[in-house]
Design a protein around this motif. Structure first.
Motif, short mmCIF file in Angstrom:
data_model
loop_
_atom_site.label_atom_id
_atom_site.label_comp_id
_atom_site.label_asym_id
_atom_site.label_seq_id
_atom_site.Cartn_x
_atom_site.Cartn_y
_atom_site.Cartn_z
N GLY A 17 0.81 -1.21 0.00
CA GLY A 17 0.00 0.00 0.00
C GLY A 17 0.84 1.26 0.00
O GLY A 17 0.52 2.24 -0.69
N LYS A 20 2.19 1.79 -3.52
CA LYS A 20 1.15 2.32 -4.41
C LYS A 20 0.85 3.79 -4.09
O LYS A 20 0.68 4.61 -5.00
CB LYS A 20 -0.15 1.52 -4.27
CG LYS A 20 -0.12 0.17 -4.93
CD LYS A 20 -1.47 -0.52 -4.77
CE LYS A 20 -1.51 -1.88 -5.37
NZ LYS A 20 -2.82 -2.53 -5.18
N ASP A 21 0.77 4.10 -2.81
CA ASP A 21 0.47 5.47 -2.39
C ASP A 21 1.56 6.43 -2.88
O ASP A 21 1.27 7.48 -3.46
CB ASP A 21 0.33 5.52 -0.87
CG ASP A 21 -0.20 6.84 -0.35
OD1 ASP A 21 -0.77 7.62 -1.14
OD2 ASP A 21 -0.08 7.09 0.86
N LYS A 32 -4.46 5.49 -7.79
CA LYS A 32 -3.41 4.63 -7.23
C LYS A 32 -3.17 4.98 -5.76
O LYS A 32 -2.93 4.09 -4.94
CB LYS A 32 -2.13 4.79 -8.05
CG LYS A 32 -1.06 3.77 -7.78
CD LYS A 32 -1.49 2.35 -8.03
CE LYS A 32 -1.64 2.03 -9.48
NZ LYS A 32 -1.99 0.61 -9.71
N GLU A 35 -5.92 3.32 -3.83
CA GLU A 35 -5.64 1.89 -3.72
C GLU A 35 -4.60 1.64 -2.62
O GLU A 35 -4.72 0.70 -1.84
CB GLU A 35 -5.08 1.35 -5.04
CG GLU A 35 -6.08 1.10 -6.11
CD GLU A 35 -5.43 0.55 -7.37
OE1 GLU A 35 -4.50 -0.29 -7.26
OE2 GLU A 35 -5.83 0.96 -8.46
N ILE A 38 -6.11 2.03 0.81
CA ILE A 38 -6.96 0.87 1.12
C ILE A 38 -6.10 -0.33 1.52
O ILE A 38 -6.39 -1.02 2.49
CB ILE A 38 -7.88 0.55 -0.08
CG1 ILE A 38 -8.93 1.65 -0.23
CG2 ILE A 38 -8.55 -0.82 0.10
CD1 ILE A 38 -9.74 1.56 -1.51
N ASP A 39 -5.03 -0.57 0.76
CA ASP A 39 -4.13 -1.68 1.09
C ASP A 39 -3.50 -1.50 2.47
O ASP A 39 -3.38 -2.46 3.24
CB ASP A 39 -3.03 -1.83 0.04
CG ASP A 39 -3.52 -2.46 -1.26
OD1 ASP A 39 -4.62 -3.05 -1.25
OD2 ASP A 39 -2.80 -2.37 -2.27
#
Length: 58
Positions: A17, A20-21, A32, A35, A38-39
């Motif tokens: 996560g 992605k962040d 992204k 996402e 959230i991860d």
């Protein structure tokens, strides 16, 4: 010991996560970033589940 797997999965989700962040921030991709957040949240939840399982095993 039963919570160990959840803790490992949680740590993996948190790292995934964060990547992605940060990638979303770098490329200005809000999707992204979301996402990634959230991860990271899923990772925190899995870690908490692992902690609870370890506590119940004692």
């Amino acid at each position: 010991m039963s919570g160990f797997k959840d803790k490992i999965e949680g740590a993996v989700d948190k790292v995934k996560g964060e990547v992605k962040d940060q990638f979303g921030k770098l490329t200005n991709d809000k999707g992204k970033q979301i996402e990634g957040k959230i991860d990271k949240a899923k990772g925190s939840i899995k870690n908490t589940i692992g902690e609870v399982k370890d506590t119940l095993d004692k």
